[in-house]
Design a protein around this motif. Structure first.
Motif, short mmCIF file in Angstrom:
data_model
loop_
_atom_site.label_atom_id
_atom_site.label_comp_id
_atom_site.label_asym_id
_atom_site.label_seq_id
_atom_site.Cartn_x
_atom_site.Cartn_y
_atom_site.Cartn_z
N ALA A 245 -7.44 4.03 6.28
CA ALA A 245 -7.07 5.14 5.41
C ALA A 245 -6.62 4.62 4.05
O ALA A 245 -6.10 3.50 3.94
CB ALA A 245 -5.95 5.96 6.06
N ILE A 246 -6.84 5.38 3.04
CA ILE A 246 -6.39 5.02 1.69
C ILE A 246 -4.89 5.26 1.60
O ILE A 246 -4.40 6.37 1.87
CB ILE A 246 -7.13 5.84 0.63
N ILE A 247 -4.14 4.20 1.28
CA ILE A 247 -2.69 4.29 1.20
C ILE A 247 -2.31 4.68 -0.22
O ILE A 247 -2.57 3.93 -1.17
CB ILE A 247 -2.04 2.95 1.59
N PRO A 248 -1.70 5.82 -0.42
CA PRO A 248 -1.33 6.22 -1.78
C PRO A 248 -0.13 5.43 -2.28
O PRO A 248 0.78 5.10 -1.52
CB PRO A 248 -0.99 7.70 -1.63
N HIS A 249 -0.15 5.08 -3.55
CA HIS A 249 0.95 4.36 -4.19
C HIS A 249 1.36 5.14 -5.44
O HIS A 249 0.88 4.86 -6.54
CB HIS A 249 0.54 2.94 -4.56
N PRO A 250 2.23 6.12 -5.30
CA PRO A 250 2.66 6.87 -6.48
C PRO A 250 3.39 5.96 -7.47
O PRO A 250 3.94 4.91 -7.11
CB PRO A 250 3.60 7.93 -5.90
N ALA A 251 3.40 6.36 -8.71
CA ALA A 251 4.06 5.57 -9.75
C ALA A 251 5.56 5.49 -9.47
O ALA A 251 6.20 6.51 -9.17
CB ALA A 251 3.81 6.20 -11.12
N GLY A 252 6.11 4.28 -9.58
CA GLY A 252 7.53 4.06 -9.37
C GLY A 252 7.98 4.15 -7.94
O GLY A 252 9.18 4.21 -7.68
N GLU A 253 7.04 4.12 -6.98
CA GLU A 253 7.41 4.33 -5.58
C GLU A 253 7.74 3.02 -4.88
O GLU A 253 8.75 2.93 -4.17
CB GLU A 253 6.26 5.02 -4.85
N GLU A 254 6.91 1.96 -5.04
CA GLU A 254 7.04 0.81 -4.16
C GLU A 254 6.79 -0.50 -4.91
O GLU A 254 5.90 -0.60 -5.75
CB GLU A 254 6.05 0.93 -3.00
N THR A 255 7.62 -1.50 -4.57
CA THR A 255 7.40 -2.89 -4.97
C THR A 255 7.16 -3.70 -3.72
O THR A 255 7.92 -3.61 -2.75
CB THR A 255 8.61 -3.45 -5.72
N GLN A 256 6.10 -4.49 -3.70
CA GLN A 256 5.75 -5.30 -2.54
C GLN A 256 6.13 -6.75 -2.80
O GLN A 256 5.88 -7.29 -3.89
CB GLN A 256 4.25 -5.19 -2.24
N TRP A 257 6.73 -7.40 -1.77
CA TRP A 257 7.24 -8.77 -1.90
C TRP A 257 6.61 -9.65 -0.83
O TRP A 257 6.38 -9.22 0.30
CB TRP A 257 8.76 -8.79 -1.75
N ASP A 258 6.41 -10.90 -1.21
CA ASP A 258 5.88 -11.85 -0.23
C ASP A 258 6.10 -13.27 -0.75
O ASP A 258 6.09 -13.51 -1.97
CB ASP A 258 4.38 -11.63 0.00
#
Length: 445
Positions: free
Chosen positions: A117-130
């Motif tokens: 499924a296409i995962i939506p990423h709204p503006a200002g919603e999420e920061t991903q770390w690794d």
């Protein structure tokens, strides 16, 4: 195998009284072959099948590979040898390929072949770390065989920044989170991590007590990826691939760790922020920097979360300790000793302690990689006094042609080795004693 025509000729010639040898020479066959066809042991046009040595083991191999589609061939070879299989390992692998005995693992196939499924990423919603492991850092860094890059990426726009670190403990993680968040321009509503032990308990995915304070300080929600669901943070995973192949792979050996950090920031802003992003309408007209500037990010707290960073260092003979591209003085008694440099994340001061934990120096931090020497006046005076005292008491360097004969200790040791004895003196005879004895005598007897 012979044809039906040759079989007819063989039987006709035999009826005409030809010997088996003559018939074999006439048709160009072996005598045993001719005899088998005459006796009806073989049928014309049908090839005699050779015995298949692998046939008895097909059922076992099929069952084992059905149970475990990822079973190594050499492991299966070890099992078959105990069951009487006397062929070679290449024969086993060739038979498995030719007979297509290894099935396709449906469990693994679903990972890459299933619909995502296409995962939506709204503006200002999420920061991903690794964390990204970077092998073989320059030897001058003193980081061992592995460096680590903490990567943070805005899921909506794709803007990313990195933080180089020698270790992946929680204090360095928090320092990287604060530094990258300020480089990205602010905070999103939530942070997404995989199951790293410095953030959560890997088994349950529940946030640790120590990291919960970090989340409250920055006012973000923490989202942990489900196990074996790396696609959930695919934005930062792609950034990891880019950073490893386009930046780390070409990093020069003569760069210091601080210079490499500056170069990483330059690469992220020059190469990363200028990428074109596809908009919702399908056209590619907006850069990453343009899309990131439109994200509603919250400001970062004025001070970082206070965690203590501690790193071991070895003081030089000049009683200086190198830390992040600068040098800080310690008392001269600690020259060439191992010390610990510690500081709170974001604090302008650093403390230098002995191996027993006694703080012996505090300095104001200079900018990373500035190459400056920060010295305490007391340390300078003590070092000069010790150096002058040592120079005054020293004899000085020996001249190349100086004459230094063996001393008393050397001669005594040499005599002991040779077993030399002191010479015995001859007695001294007093003639006056003879004169007194001979006085008054008129004979010699």
């Amino acid at each position: 195998m012979i044809t039906r025509e040759d079989d007819v000729d063989i039987h006709a010639l035999r009826r005409q009284g030809w010997t088996i040898t003559a018939i074999a020479n006439h048709v160009g066959r072996d005598r045993k072959t001719v005899r088998d066809y005459l006796n009806g042991k073989r049928d014309p046009g049908v090839r005699k099948r050779a015995l298949d040595p692998f046939a008895p083991f097909v059922d076992y191999v099929t069952a084992r590979l059905t149970e475990d589609p990822h079973l190594w061939g050499i492991t299966l070879f070890d099992e078959l040898q105990s069951l009487g299989f006397d062929a070679s390992y290449p024969t086993l692998t060739r038979q498995i390929r030719a007979r297509r005995l290894r099935p396709v693992c449906t469990d693994c196939g679903r990972v890459t072949e299933r619909a995502n499924a296409i995962i939506p990423h709204p503006a200002g919603e999420e920061t991903q770390w690794d964390w990204l492991d970077l092998p073989d850092p320059p030897d001058a860094w003193g980081w061992g065989s592995m460096a680590h890059l903490l990567v943070g990426s805005l899921a909506h726009s794709g803007r990313w920044r990195g933080y180089l670190s020698p270790v992946m403990d929680q204090p360095h993680l928090v320092e990287g989170l604060d530094r990258i968040s300020r480089g990205l321009g602010g905070l999103t509503r939530q942070w997404r991590f995989d199951r790293m032990a410095t953030v959560c308990h890997p088994g349950s995915g529940r946030i640790t007590a120590t990291f919960s304070g970090v989340a409250k300080h920055y006012g973000v929600m923490i989202k942990i990826c489900p196990p074996r669901a790396g696609h959930r943070k695919g934005v930062v995973e792609k950034v990891n691939h880019t950073a490893a192949q386009r930046w780390w792979r070409t990093l020069a050996d003569e760069m210091s760790a601080e210079q490499a950090q500056v170069d990483c920031d330059r690469f992220a802003s020059v190469r990363g922020d200028t990428r074109m992003r596809r908009s919702t309408t399908g056209d590619r007209k907006a850069t990453v920097a343009t899309v990131a500037a439109r994200e509603p990010l919250r400001p970062v707290p004025p001070t970082p979360y206070p965690l203590l960073l501690a790193e071991p260092r070895v003081a030089s003979r000049q009683a200086l300790v190198g830390y992040r591209g600068n040098f800080y003085s310690v008392p001269p008694e600690l020259a060439a000793a191992t010390v610990t440099v510690s500081r709170l994340v974001g604090a302008p001061f650093c403390d230098i302690a002995t191996s027993t934990g006694i703080v012996v120096a505090r300095h104001r931090l200079a900018p990373d990689g500035a190459g400056v020497v920060v010295r305490d006046h007391g340390h300078v005076a003590a070092l000069d006094a010790i150096a002058l005292k040592a120079a005054a008491s020293a004899r000085g360097p020996h001249r190349r042609k100086e004459r230094i004969p063996p001393g008393d200790a050397a001669r005594a040791a040499a005599d002991a080795l040779r077993g030399a004895e002191q010479p015995t003196l001859s007695p001294v005879i007093d003639l006056a004693a003879y004169e007194r004895a001979a006085h008054g005598r008129n004979t010699l007897t």
